[in-house]
Design a protein around this motif. Structure first.
Motif, PDB file in Angstrom:
ATOM      1  N   ASP A 118      57.639   4.648 -58.207  1.00  0.00           N
ATOM      2  CA  ASP A 118      57.235   3.661 -59.214  1.00  0.00           C
ATOM      3  C   ASP A 118      56.073   2.795 -58.725  1.00  0.00           C
ATOM      4  O   ASP A 118      56.032   1.601 -59.000  1.00  0.00           O
ATOM      5  CB  ASP A 118      58.417   2.791 -59.608  1.00  0.00           C
ATOM      6  CG  ASP A 118      59.040   2.074 -58.416  1.00  0.00           C
ATOM      7  OD1 ASP A 118      58.476   2.151 -57.300  1.00  0.00           O
ATOM      8  OD2 ASP A 118      60.092   1.444 -58.592  1.00  0.00           O
ATOM      9  N   ASN A 119      55.165   3.389 -57.980  1.00  0.00           N
ATOM     10  CA  ASN A 119      53.998   2.687 -57.444  1.00  0.00           C
ATOM     11  C   ASN A 119      54.391   1.524 -56.533  1.00  0.00           C
ATOM     12  O   ASN A 119      53.728   0.505 -56.473  1.00  0.00           O
ATOM     13  CB  ASN A 119      53.081   2.214 -58.574  1.00  0.00           C
ATOM     14  CG  ASN A 119      51.664   2.014 -58.097  1.00  0.00           C
ATOM     15  OD1 ASN A 119      51.268   2.557 -57.069  1.00  0.00           O
ATOM     16  ND2 ASN A 119      50.890   1.234 -58.834  1.00  0.00           N
TER      17      ASN A 119
ATOM     18  N   LYS B 192      56.962  -0.552 -56.675  1.00  0.00           N
ATOM     19  CA  LYS B 192      57.592  -1.733 -57.267  1.00  0.00           C
ATOM     20  C   LYS B 192      59.018  -1.918 -56.744  1.00  0.00           C
ATOM     21  O   LYS B 192      59.406  -3.009 -56.360  1.00  0.00           O
ATOM     22  CB  LYS B 192      57.587  -1.642 -58.783  1.00  0.00           C
ATOM     23  CG  LYS B 192      56.180  -1.714 -59.358  1.00  0.00           C
ATOM     24  CD  LYS B 192      56.177  -1.505 -60.850  1.00  0.00           C
ATOM     25  CE  LYS B 192      54.734  -1.432 -61.331  1.00  0.00           C
ATOM     26  NZ  LYS B 192      54.604  -0.706 -62.570  1.00  0.00           N
TER      27      LYS B 192
ATOM     28  N   LEU C  58      58.948  10.218 -62.851  1.00  0.00           N
ATOM     29  CA  LEU C  58      57.751  10.086 -63.675  1.00  0.00           C
ATOM     30  C   LEU C  58      56.926  11.377 -63.710  1.00  0.00           C
ATOM     31  O   LEU C  58      56.127  11.569 -64.612  1.00  0.00           O
ATOM     32  CB  LEU C  58      56.873   8.932 -63.176  1.00  0.00           C
ATOM     33  CG  LEU C  58      57.511   7.549 -63.202  1.00  0.00           C
ATOM     34  CD1 LEU C  58      56.565   6.513 -62.614  1.00  0.00           C
ATOM     35  CD2 LEU C  58      57.887   7.168 -64.622  1.00  0.00           C
TER      36      LEU C  58
END
Length: 193
Positions: free
Chosen positions: A22-23, A25, A95
């Motif tokens: 999630d980058n 996070k 994702l």
């Protein structure tokens, strides 16, 4: 990578992996410090020390590595110098789904240790087209959803720099010399941003 915080004041140059779903996070991890990456090679670890490094205007050492998805096994395999180190299970990257990723990044990454002074990247020199001067990636390719190996498209390449006075990146496009193919060169002296 050189990371004395992660490696208890050890300043050895090391290979490394970092993943996030999630980058960064809520998820993410270096090497095998948390569940996610599954090491399969009993001898070579993701944070393997790099014992031989290139010297500015001297001998250049190259390391081949790649990551690929085996869609049947649903595993993202990591390979260094033709040795399969391990894999990330596809389910930790929700994702990605069945369509792959939107972006792929090649280059370097630098962070200060809290004193606002970022370290040098690569040899500490800016890219200038001489492969004995700055760090580089050659034979840049990626697999599409069908598994075909593709070259990047020049018009879709984007330069991303966080501190332009301390680092730079040059995309050379397709380089025939020594079968370098699509190539980027990057690095810089570091410093305050």
């Amino acid at each position: 990578m050189v990371n004395p915080i992660l490696y208890d004041n050890d300043t050895t140059v090391r290979n490394f992996i970092y993943w996030t779903a999630d980058n960064g996070k809520e998820t993410g991890c270096y090497n095998t410090l948390c569940p996610g990456f599954v090491q399969v090679d009993p001898q070579i670890t993701p944070n393997e020390p790099v014992n031989i490094t290139s010297i500015y205007e001297g001998k250049v050492y190259e390391m081949k590595s790649h990551v690929y998805l085996n869609s049947t096994e649903k595993k993202w395999w990591y390979v260094i110098q033709n040795v399969t180190i391990g894999y990330w299970p596809a389910e930790i990257f929700p994702l990605f789904g069945d369509t792959g990723v939107d972006r792929i990044y090649w280059g370097g990454h630098s962070m200060d240790n809290g004193n606002k002074h970022a370290p040098q990247m690569g040899s500490g020199h800016f890219p200038d087209g001489d492969y004995t001067h700055a760090a580089y990636f050659t034979q840049i390719q990626y697999n599409n959803v069908s598994g075909a190996l593709l070259d990047p498209h020049r018009k879709r390449m984007t330069k991303v720099l966080g501190c332009k006075k301390n680092y730079d990146l040059n995309y050379s496009g397709f380089v025939e010399e020594r079968d370098r193919r699509h190539t980027i060169q990057y690095g810089g002296p570091g410093g305050k941003c």
